[in-house]
Scaffold this active site. Structure first.
Site, PDB file in Angstrom:
ATOM      1  N   ASP A 156      43.409  28.503  16.797  1.00  0.00           N
ATOM      2  CA  ASP A 156      42.214  27.748  16.412  1.00  0.00           C
ATOM      3  C   ASP A 156      41.827  26.729  17.478  1.00  0.00           C
ATOM      4  O   ASP A 156      42.601  26.392  18.376  1.00  0.00           O
ATOM      5  CB  ASP A 156      42.412  27.058  15.061  1.00  0.00           C
ATOM      6  CG  ASP A 156      43.533  26.039  15.075  1.00  0.00           C
ATOM      7  OD1 ASP A 156      44.586  26.322  15.681  1.00  0.00           O
ATOM      8  OD2 ASP A 156      43.364  24.960  14.479  1.00  0.00           O
ATOM      9  N   ASP A 173      43.103  23.939  25.373  1.00  0.00           N
ATOM     10  CA  ASP A 173      43.849  23.726  24.122  1.00  0.00           C
ATOM     11  C   ASP A 173      43.454  24.757  23.085  1.00  0.00           C
ATOM     12  O   ASP A 173      42.550  24.510  22.295  1.00  0.00           O
ATOM     13  CB  ASP A 173      43.587  22.308  23.625  1.00  0.00           C
ATOM     14  CG  ASP A 173      44.410  21.939  22.408  1.00  0.00           C
ATOM     15  OD1 ASP A 173      45.391  22.643  22.112  1.00  0.00           O
ATOM     16  OD2 ASP A 173      44.061  20.961  21.746  1.00  0.00           O
ATOM     17  N   GLU A 181      46.038  24.666  13.463  1.00  0.00           N
ATOM     18  CA  GLU A 181      46.840  23.607  14.078  1.00  0.00           C
ATOM     19  C   GLU A 181      46.045  22.318  14.227  1.00  0.00           C
ATOM     20  O   GLU A 181      46.631  21.229  14.234  1.00  0.00           O
ATOM     21  CB  GLU A 181      47.335  24.075  15.456  1.00  0.00           C
ATOM     22  CG  GLU A 181      48.355  23.157  16.113  1.00  0.00           C
ATOM     23  CD  GLU A 181      47.735  22.063  16.973  1.00  0.00           C
ATOM     24  OE1 GLU A 181      48.464  21.139  17.377  1.00  0.00           O
ATOM     25  OE2 GLU A 181      46.523  22.130  17.263  1.00  0.00           O
ATOM     26  N   GLU A 182      44.721  22.448  14.358  1.00  0.00           N
ATOM     27  CA  GLU A 182      43.894  21.279  14.663  1.00  0.00           C
ATOM     28  C   GLU A 182      43.462  20.491  13.425  1.00  0.00           C
ATOM     29  O   GLU A 182      42.685  19.543  13.542  1.00  0.00           O
ATOM     30  CB  GLU A 182      42.634  21.715  15.439  1.00  0.00           C
ATOM     31  CG  GLU A 182      42.904  22.434  16.757  1.00  0.00           C
ATOM     32  CD  GLU A 182      43.417  21.505  17.846  1.00  0.00           C
ATOM     33  OE1 GLU A 182      43.638  20.308  17.553  1.00  0.00           O
ATOM     34  OE2 GLU A 182      43.591  21.972  18.987  1.00  0.00           O
ATOM     35  N   GLU A 192      51.369  24.857  24.498  1.00  0.00           N
ATOM     36  CA  GLU A 192      50.373  23.793  24.511  1.00  0.00           C
ATOM     37  C   GLU A 192      50.041  23.413  25.956  1.00  0.00           C
ATOM     38  O   GLU A 192      50.841  23.644  26.874  1.00  0.00           O
ATOM     39  CB  GLU A 192      50.915  22.561  23.770  1.00  0.00           C
ATOM     40  CG  GLU A 192      50.914  22.688  22.260  1.00  0.00           C
ATOM     41  CD  GLU A 192      49.558  22.417  21.640  1.00  0.00           C
ATOM     42  OE1 GLU A 192      48.584  22.161  22.389  1.00  0.00           O
ATOM     43  OE2 GLU A 192      49.457  22.462  20.401  1.00  0.00           O
TER      44      GLU A 192
END
Length: 353
Positions: A72, A96, A126-127, A155
């Site tokens: 995501d 990212d 994840e965000e 990452e």
């Protein structure tokens, strides 16, 4: 779809992943493409849980490693589709962390006999808030899927190893007062004025610098939001100050919460969100082998990442990816093509040695 030619080139694969919009909660289309690409590799066993896609080798190696990345992105900011300009690929998620996810997918498709058994893990959300995080959900529902001797979270680190991560905690510190008419303010107690003591404490706070295994973590305690007031003619009876505490890996969440509460003994303190830190994880033989391949000393991860979830599962983990973390979430987000190629070469030397 992701053709064999695209899977063979981590740069083109990065662009292909970026061009599939996958803002948190909208990862299904990209997860479909990743799943299809992985199912095309005969050396992998593939499974899917929601929008989490896993692919594993089963070569009977004595050790297993995980390469993980989230699919995501933050909301698009006029930066799709991707575009190439010189050594740069511009676009939402380039840094990212679709360039990192592309490395994992590229290796999954092209390294049929790695020196370790490998689990490639691609996850969603994840965000956004932790309860939606696909890796967090997987850890709760299928913890065996995270079992490994070592993990790399792809990452953005600009091609360096960033070890462990800071913990993060949000808390609301509340100042109370007594409501009254502003024309007769002496009949009340102004909660916003009382909150000045909270701000004074924050302004005077001296954060720690903690070095663990040669990695230096800088803590921080900051106000991030303040709210209070009823109307333009009312003395407010409540003022809430939201603070964010970034703490070093030598503190547990409980210790971090006690530290925050201890700073504000005269106020109500509510911990609203918390995630643990992760120790550097540099002691294991696999980590040392990877560091030797990278050829650069590790640095502390100044931020929180999902390495903490692996650490909580007893799996030492490091951050390593081609993107620049300083560009994450920015409209001008981009990644260097040379960093993608160098990252792919580093991981291939490590896995295929």
């Amino acid at each position: 779809m992701l053709s064999p030619e695209i899977l063979a080139d981590p740069v083109e694969l990065t662009r292909a992943l970026v061009d599939v919009e996958s803002v948190s909660g909208n990862e299904a289309a990209l997860a479909d493409q990743v799943e299809a690409a992985l199912r095309g590799a005969p050396h992998l066993s593939v499974e899917r849980h929601g929008n989490v896609v896993l692919a594993s080798t089963a070569l009977g190696r004595p050790q297993r490693v995980v390469l993980a990345g989230h699919l995501d992105t933050v909301p698009v900011a006029g930066n799709l589709p991707s575009r190439a300009e010189g050594d740069l690929i511009h676009g939402c998620g380039t840094s990212d962390m679709k360039s990192g996810a592309a490395l994992a997918l590229h290796l999954a498709a092209t390294v049929a006999e790695p020196r370790y058994d490998v689990t490639y893990l691609f996850y969603d959300c994840e965000e956004v808030e932790a309860e939606r995080n696909g890796l967090n959900v997987l850890a709760r529902t299928h913890p065996d899927k995270l079992a490994a001797d070592f993990a790399i979270l792809l990452e953005p680190t600009y091609g360096l190893v960033e070890a462990g991560c800071q913990g993060t905690m949000r808390a609301v510190v509340t100042a109370t007062g007594q409501r009254a008419h502003a024309a007769r303010s002496w009949l009340g107690v102004n909660a916003i004025h009382a909150a000045g003591a909270i701000m004074t404490t924050l302004g005077a706070y001296q954060p720690r610098t903690v070095t663990i295994d040669g990695c230096t973590y800088r803590e921080g305690l900051n106000a991030v939001r303040i709210s209070g007031g009823v109307a333009g003619n009312v003395i407010p009876d409540e003022c809430r100050v939201e603070i964010n505490y970034r703490f070093a890996p030598d503190r547990t969440e409980a210790e971090a919460a006690a530290h925050v509460r201890g700073l504000f003994p005269d106020f109500e303190v509510e911990i609203t969100d918390s995630a643990p830190a992760a120790m550097p994880g540099l002691d294991g033989a696999i980590a040392k082998e990877f560091l030797d391949v990278v050829g650069q000393p590790p640095q502390a991860k100044l931020g929180w990442t999902d390495v903490a979830r692996f650490a909580a599962a007893g799996v030492p983990a490091l951050n390593f990816g081609p993107g620049d973390p300083n560009l994450a979430h920015k409209p001008e987000e981009h990644v260097e093509i040379s960093k993608i190629r160098a990252g792919a070469a580093t991981l291939r030397r490590w896995l295929a040695a």
